[in-house]
Write a protein that holds these residues in place. Structure first.
Motif, PDB file in Angstrom:
ATOM      1  N   ASP A 178       0.823  -1.207   0.000  1.00  0.00           N
ATOM      2  CA  ASP A 178       0.000   0.000   0.000  1.00  0.00           C
ATOM      3  C   ASP A 178       0.859   1.260   0.000  1.00  0.00           C
ATOM      4  OD1 ASP A 178      -2.328  -1.447  -0.046  1.00  0.00           O
ATOM      5  OD2 ASP A 178      -2.690  -1.321   2.114  1.00  0.00           O
ATOM      6  N   LEU A 179       1.988   1.222   0.719  1.00  0.00           N
ATOM      7  CA  LEU A 179       2.880   2.380   0.763  1.00  0.00           C
ATOM      8  C   LEU A 179       3.460   2.668  -0.614  1.00  0.00           C
ATOM      9  CD1 LEU A 179       4.385   4.561   2.361  1.00  0.00           C
ATOM     10  CD2 LEU A 179       6.164   2.871   2.829  1.00  0.00           C
ATOM     11  N   GLU A 180       3.920   1.631  -1.304  1.00  0.00           N
ATOM     12  CA  GLU A 180       4.477   1.811  -2.652  1.00  0.00           C
ATOM     13  C   GLU A 180       3.418   2.347  -3.607  1.00  0.00           C
ATOM     14  OE1 GLU A 180       5.972  -2.051  -3.626  1.00  0.00           O
ATOM     15  OE2 GLU A 180       7.893  -1.725  -2.597  1.00  0.00           O
ATOM     16  N   LYS A 181       2.188   1.841  -3.483  1.00  0.00           N
ATOM     17  CA  LYS A 181       1.092   2.319  -4.338  1.00  0.00           C
ATOM     18  C   LYS A 181       0.788   3.789  -4.063  1.00  0.00           C
ATOM     19  CE  LYS A 181      -1.174  -2.154  -4.856  1.00  0.00           C
ATOM     20  NZ  LYS A 181      -2.322  -2.977  -4.480  1.00  0.00           N
ATOM     21  N   ALA A 182       0.761   4.170  -2.789  1.00  0.00           N
ATOM     22  CA  ALA A 182       0.458   5.562  -2.420  1.00  0.00           C
ATOM     23  C   ALA A 182       1.539   6.507  -2.928  1.00  0.00           C
ATOM     24  CB  ALA A 182       0.309   5.692  -0.906  1.00  0.00           C
ATOM     25  N   GLU A 183       2.813   6.116  -2.743  1.00  0.00           N
ATOM     26  CA  GLU A 183       3.923   6.957  -3.220  1.00  0.00           C
ATOM     27  C   GLU A 183       3.888   7.098  -4.745  1.00  0.00           C
ATOM     28  OE1 GLU A 183       7.332   4.985  -1.572  1.00  0.00           O
ATOM     29  OE2 GLU A 183       7.237   6.141   0.302  1.00  0.00           O
ATOM     30  N   ALA A 184       3.638   5.987  -5.432  1.00  0.00           N
ATOM     31  CA  ALA A 184       3.575   6.035  -6.892  1.00  0.00           C
ATOM     32  C   ALA A 184       2.387   6.863  -7.365  1.00  0.00           C
ATOM     33  CB  ALA A 184       3.494   4.616  -7.452  1.00  0.00           C
TER      34      ALA A 184
END
Length: 200
Positions: A178-184
């Protein structure tokens, strides 16, 4: 019975409108003498620290007539981009949509989204890309705009924007947490807004 209820509701609504008015509020800053007196009793040998009240400027009174110019302050965390400049209009990228601010605008606080902030002064228009922030519009035709990051639009390289948009789209497609998705997603949103600003 219903007539009395409607009358009571109308009088309450009028009272709440009067309570929100700043006409009866004094323009002087609040006095901090009670704190200073208490400090002197506890620590007479140490100078009292400055408090937020002592640093605040008195609120200027709301003018009786609408001024012909809007005074703009545009600040970033590391510098002041525009200070007390009189302009004709400012258009800010609010989260609710583009918001034009003219002299005499109603008091407003608006959250900014990634987009173009344009300052109109006669026929000259200066455009900045802002990442986020807030716009505070005061009843005395002063607008304070605080942005996290901003750059003049003419200093942005379109090729780098396209490259960044491609990279963040690829990161969004391959993100597993979820963190990688939010940053992207943030990267995609900002680069999409940059792309739209440059093409529009």
């Amino acid at each position: 019975m219903l007539r009395h209820a409607a009358r009571r509701l109308a009088s309450r609504a009028a009272a709440s409108r009067r309570a929100l008015s700043t006409a009866g509020v004094p323009a002087e800053a609040a006095d901090d003498s009670a704190f200073i007196d208490a400090w002197k009793k506890v620590a007479p040998n140490i100078e009292a620290p400055k408090t937020p009240i002592s640093l605040m400027q008195p609120r200027p009174p709301t003018p009786a007539a609408i001024p012909s110019k809007l005074t703009v302050n545009f600040v970033l965390p590391y510098k002041s981009e525009i200070a007390n400049k009189e302009v004709d209009m400012v258009i800010v990228p609010a989260t609710t949509g583009q918001m034009g601010v003219l002299p005499g605008h109603v008091s407003t606080i608006a959250e900014l989204k990634p987009g173009v902030l344009s300052v109109h002064e006669g026929n000259d228009v200066t455009k900045y890309f802002v990442s986020s922030g807030f716009a505070f519009v005061h009843a005395n035709s002063i607008a304070d705009i605080v942005a996290v990051e901003a750059v003049p639009l003419d200093q942005i390289d379109p090729a780098l924007v396209q490259q960044g948009l491609t990279e963040f789209n690829a990161k969004l497609g391959s993100a597993s947490t979820d963190l990688e998705k939010a940053e992207a997603q943030i990267g995609v949103d900002v680069h999409s807004a940059l792309n739209a600003a440059l093409s529009g």
